[in-house]
Design a protein around this motif. Structure first.
Motif, PDB file in Angstrom:
ATOM      1  N   PRO A  72       3.713   8.430  -4.548  1.00  0.00           N
ATOM      2  CA  PRO A  72       4.730   9.486  -4.499  1.00  0.00           C
ATOM      3  C   PRO A  72       4.351  10.563  -3.480  1.00  0.00           C
ATOM      4  O   PRO A  72       3.165  10.817  -3.249  1.00  0.00           O
ATOM      5  CB  PRO A  72       4.725  10.049  -5.921  1.00  0.00           C
ATOM      6  CG  PRO A  72       3.376   9.703  -6.473  1.00  0.00           C
ATOM      7  CD  PRO A  72       2.982   8.407  -5.813  1.00  0.00           C
ATOM      8  N   HIS A  73       5.368  11.182  -2.907  1.00  0.00           N
ATOM      9  CA  HIS A  73       5.126  12.262  -1.946  1.00  0.00           C
ATOM     10  C   HIS A  73       4.429  13.429  -2.617  1.00  0.00           C
ATOM     11  O   HIS A  73       4.831  13.873  -3.696  1.00  0.00           O
ATOM     12  CB  HIS A  73       6.462  12.794  -1.405  1.00  0.00           C
ATOM     13  CG  HIS A  73       7.113  11.879  -0.431  1.00  0.00           C
ATOM     14  ND1 HIS A  73       6.619  11.676   0.845  1.00  0.00           N
ATOM     15  CD2 HIS A  73       8.223  11.113  -0.524  1.00  0.00           C
ATOM     16  CE1 HIS A  73       7.404  10.823   1.482  1.00  0.00           C
ATOM     17  NE2 HIS A  73       8.383  10.460   0.677  1.00  0.00           N
ATOM     18  N   PHE A  74       3.389  13.941  -1.971  1.00  0.00           N
ATOM     19  CA  PHE A  74       2.817  15.221  -2.379  1.00  0.00           C
ATOM     20  C   PHE A  74       2.972  16.185  -1.213  1.00  0.00           C
ATOM     21  O   PHE A  74       2.434  15.971  -0.130  1.00  0.00           O
ATOM     22  CB  PHE A  74       1.340  15.099  -2.764  1.00  0.00           C
ATOM     23  CG  PHE A  74       0.704  16.443  -2.987  1.00  0.00           C
ATOM     24  CD1 PHE A  74       1.188  17.298  -3.974  1.00  0.00           C
ATOM     25  CD2 PHE A  74      -0.353  16.887  -2.195  1.00  0.00           C
ATOM     26  CE1 PHE A  74       0.645  18.561  -4.173  1.00  0.00           C
ATOM     27  CE2 PHE A  74      -0.916  18.144  -2.385  1.00  0.00           C
ATOM     28  CZ  PHE A  74      -0.414  18.979  -3.376  1.00  0.00           C
ATOM     29  N   ALA A  98      -1.021   8.572  -3.793  1.00  0.00           N
ATOM     30  CA  ALA A  98      -0.071   9.597  -3.352  1.00  0.00           C
ATOM     31  C   ALA A  98       0.117   9.444  -1.848  1.00  0.00           C
ATOM     32  O   ALA A  98      -0.735   8.868  -1.164  1.00  0.00           O
ATOM     33  CB  ALA A  98      -0.607  10.985  -3.676  1.00  0.00           C
ATOM     34  N   GLU A  99       1.228   9.954  -1.363  1.00  0.00           N
ATOM     35  CA  GLU A  99       1.442  10.075   0.081  1.00  0.00           C
ATOM     36  C   GLU A  99       1.334  11.565   0.367  1.00  0.00           C
ATOM     37  O   GLU A  99       2.240  12.341   0.038  1.00  0.00           O
ATOM     38  CB  GLU A  99       2.825   9.531   0.461  1.00  0.00           C
ATOM     39  CG  GLU A  99       3.100   9.633   1.954  1.00  0.00           C
ATOM     40  CD  GLU A  99       4.448   9.039   2.353  1.00  0.00           C
ATOM     41  OE1 GLU A  99       5.245   8.663   1.468  1.00  0.00           O
ATOM     42  OE2 GLU A  99       4.705   8.975   3.566  1.00  0.00           O
ATOM     43  N   VAL A 100       0.200  11.950   0.908  1.00  0.00           N
ATOM     44  CA  VAL A 100      -0.142  13.363   1.019  1.00  0.00           C
ATOM     45  C   VAL A 100       0.271  13.903   2.387  1.00  0.00           C
ATOM     46  O   VAL A 100      -0.208  13.416   3.422  1.00  0.00           O
ATOM     47  CB  VAL A 100      -1.668  13.553   0.824  1.00  0.00           C
ATOM     48  CG1 VAL A 100      -2.042  15.023   0.902  1.00  0.00           C
ATOM     49  CG2 VAL A 100      -2.113  12.949  -0.508  1.00  0.00           C
ATOM     50  N   SER A 113       5.714  -1.374   1.895  1.00  0.00           N
ATOM     51  CA  SER A 113       7.180  -1.491   1.934  1.00  0.00           C
ATOM     52  C   SER A 113       7.809  -0.126   2.174  1.00  0.00           C
ATOM     53  O   SER A 113       8.863  -0.018   2.761  1.00  0.00           O
ATOM     54  CB  SER A 113       7.701  -2.070   0.617  1.00  0.00           C
ATOM     55  OG  SER A 113       7.420  -1.179  -0.450  1.00  0.00           O
ATOM     56  N   ASP A 114       7.127   0.927   1.715  1.00  0.00           N
ATOM     57  CA  ASP A 114       7.715   2.276   1.678  1.00  0.00           C
ATOM     58  C   ASP A 114       9.074   2.216   0.983  1.00  0.00           C
ATOM     59  O   ASP A 114      10.000   2.959   1.320  1.00  0.00           O
ATOM     60  CB  ASP A 114       7.824   2.874   3.085  1.00  0.00           C
ATOM     61  CG  ASP A 114       7.881   4.403   3.077  1.00  0.00           C
ATOM     62  OD1 ASP A 114       7.813   5.004   1.990  1.00  0.00           O
ATOM     63  OD2 ASP A 114       8.002   4.993   4.174  1.00  0.00           O
ATOM     64  N   ALA A 115       9.174   1.298  -0.009  1.00  0.00           N
ATOM     65  CA  ALA A 115      10.429   1.152  -0.745  1.00  0.00           C
ATOM     66  C   ALA A 115      10.717   2.418  -1.543  1.00  0.00           C
ATOM     67  O   ALA A 115       9.811   3.012  -2.136  1.00  0.00           O
ATOM     68  CB  ALA A 115      10.343  -0.044  -1.686  1.00  0.00           C
ATOM     69  N   HIS A 116      11.983   2.813  -1.527  1.00  0.00           N
ATOM     70  CA  HIS A 116      12.404   4.013  -2.255  1.00  0.00           C
ATOM     71  C   HIS A 116      13.387   3.694  -3.376  1.00  0.00           C
ATOM     72  O   HIS A 116      13.616   4.506  -4.264  1.00  0.00           O
ATOM     73  CB  HIS A 116      13.068   5.021  -1.314  1.00  0.00           C
ATOM     74  CG  HIS A 116      12.089   5.872  -0.544  1.00  0.00           C
ATOM     75  ND1 HIS A 116      11.190   5.352   0.353  1.00  0.00           N
ATOM     76  CD2 HIS A 116      11.867   7.215  -0.562  1.00  0.00           C
ATOM     77  CE1 HIS A 116      10.468   6.347   0.866  1.00  0.00           C
ATOM     78  NE2 HIS A 116      10.854   7.481   0.332  1.00  0.00           N
ATOM     79  N   ASN A 117      14.049   2.544  -3.266  1.00  0.00           N
ATOM     80  CA  ASN A 117      15.116   2.226  -4.228  1.00  0.00           C
ATOM     81  C   ASN A 117      15.490   0.754  -4.073  1.00  0.00           C
ATOM     82  O   ASN A 117      14.798  -0.004  -3.380  1.00  0.00           O
ATOM     83  CB  ASN A 117      16.327   3.137  -3.978  1.00  0.00           C
ATOM     84  CG  ASN A 117      16.709   3.142  -2.500  1.00  0.00           C
ATOM     85  OD1 ASN A 117      16.806   2.092  -1.864  1.00  0.00           O
ATOM     86  ND2 ASN A 117      16.896   4.331  -1.938  1.00  0.00           N
ATOM     87  N   PHE A 148       0.790  -1.228   0.000  1.00  0.00           N
ATOM     88  CA  PHE A 148       0.000   0.000   0.000  1.00  0.00           C
ATOM     89  C   PHE A 148       0.826   1.283   0.000  1.00  0.00           C
ATOM     90  O   PHE A 148       0.267   2.375  -0.004  1.00  0.00           O
ATOM     91  CB  PHE A 148      -0.951   0.024   1.213  1.00  0.00           C
ATOM     92  CG  PHE A 148      -2.200  -0.785   0.987  1.00  0.00           C
ATOM     93  CD1 PHE A 148      -3.295  -0.233   0.338  1.00  0.00           C
ATOM     94  CD2 PHE A 148      -2.279  -2.096   1.420  1.00  0.00           C
ATOM     95  CE1 PHE A 148      -4.446  -0.968   0.129  1.00  0.00           C
ATOM     96  CE2 PHE A 148      -3.428  -2.854   1.212  1.00  0.00           C
ATOM     97  CZ  PHE A 148      -4.517  -2.288   0.560  1.00  0.00           C
ATOM     98  N   HIS A 149       2.137   1.153   0.023  1.00  0.00           N
ATOM     99  CA  HIS A 149       2.956   2.369   0.154  1.00  0.00           C
ATOM    100  C   HIS A 149       4.310   2.113  -0.501  1.00  0.00           C
ATOM    101  O   HIS A 149       5.128   1.353   0.027  1.00  0.00           O
ATOM    102  CB  HIS A 149       3.111   2.690   1.649  1.00  0.00           C
ATOM    103  CG  HIS A 149       3.845   3.957   1.942  1.00  0.00           C
ATOM    104  ND1 HIS A 149       3.777   4.572   3.172  1.00  0.00           N
ATOM    105  CD2 HIS A 149       4.665   4.740   1.196  1.00  0.00           C
ATOM    106  CE1 HIS A 149       4.521   5.669   3.165  1.00  0.00           C
ATOM    107  NE2 HIS A 149       5.079   5.790   1.967  1.00  0.00           N
ATOM    108  N   ALA A 150       4.544   2.731  -1.653  1.00  0.00           N
ATOM    109  CA  ALA A 150       5.811   2.487  -2.350  1.00  0.00           C
ATOM    110  C   ALA A 150       6.131   3.655  -3.283  1.00  0.00           C
ATOM    111  O   ALA A 150       5.240   4.221  -3.916  1.00  0.00           O
ATOM    112  CB  ALA A 150       5.724   1.192  -3.153  1.00  0.00           C
TER     113      ALA A 150
HETATM  114 FE   LIG Z   1       6.724   7.055   1.931  1.00  0.00          FE
END
Ligand SMILES: [Fe+2]
Length: 235
Positions: free
Chosen positions: A41-43, A79-81, A189-193, A4-6
């Motif tokens: 993505p971050h907003f 989005a991650e608001v 996961s909040d995976a970034h890379n 739910f978060h990547a």
């Molecule tokens: Fe995040």
């Protein structure tokens, strides 16, 4: 299994740095049993208006589509608001929800939440009718009164916890305690890379299956339902 978060959209935020890295992240997710992923993505409303954000997001999605292959997780768009005072009155809120749903992932301020912050979070739900999910709940716990997770969950807010919460030996017990208390955060996961913050949802799910089986089953059934109305943007 749903992530739910990547941050998989290429060059959109501090996440994936290229379409190739995005493809590697999606491949790793698939190998871990992730069948669907919400791109979040971050907003940051302080630095960008929603229209510009959505235009950039559409362009990044197009680049992701170019490297997506069958077998990779289906991609949903969200989005991650970042929370701000006045968010509950924003006309842009529907466009910041996961496409096809009324689900919004909110990154809360990293300080003790005042009554007015909590009231505004509540307004997103009660006045705007959104299904509010608080991103990586574990990151704020130290700054909030004890029991904030239950307070939020009891008020109808969904919690999301990062895979790292389950996988760090410093926090794993605390994470499992949420399940023991009947609170079942959505997994992200909040995976970034592929280097410092790679996808690790598979390991977190394995731990849950072993240590919190019944709760985990309930959680998975519930989370599938959340995206039932949504259309994947890829896959
Ligand atoms: Fe995040």
């Amino acid at each position: 299994m749903i992530d739910f978060h990547a941050h998989i959209l290429p060059e959109m935020d501090d996440g994936s740095s290229s379409p190739e890295e995005s493809a590697a992240m999606l491949t790793a997710m698939a190998e871990q049993g992730v069948t669907s992923v919400v791109a979040t993505p971050h907003f940051y409303p302080d630095s960008e208006d929603p229209g510009a954000f959505l235009t950039r997001r559409a362009a990044a999605l197009k680049r992701l589509r170019g490297v997506w292959r069958p077998g990779m997780p289906r991609v949903y768009l969200g989005a991650e608001v970042a929370f701000y005072t006045g968010i509950s009155r924003s006309a842009a809120l529907p466009s910041l929800c996961t496409v096809g749903t009324e689900m919004i992932l909110v990154e809360m301020p990293f300080l003790r939440w005042s009554a007015s912050v909590l009231a505004e979070l509540d307004s997103l739900r009660t006045e705007r009718g959104l299904l509010v999910t608080v991103a990586h709940i574990e990151r704020y716990a130290d700054m909030q009164p004890r029991g904030i997770e239950r307070e939020l969950a009891d008020s109808g807010v969904l919690l999301q916890a990062n895979a790292s919460y389950y996988l760090s030996r410093h926090t794993a017990r605390q994470a499992l305690r949420l399940y023991a208390a009947g609170l079942t955060p959505l997994l992200g996961s909040d995976a970034h890379n592929m280097t410092s913050r790679p996808p690790t949802l598979g390991d977190a799910a394995a731990l849950l299956r072993e240590r919190a089986p019944r709760q985990f089953v309930r959680f998975t059934l519930f989370s599938e339902v959340l995206l039932r109305q949504a259309e994947p943007v890829i896959g």
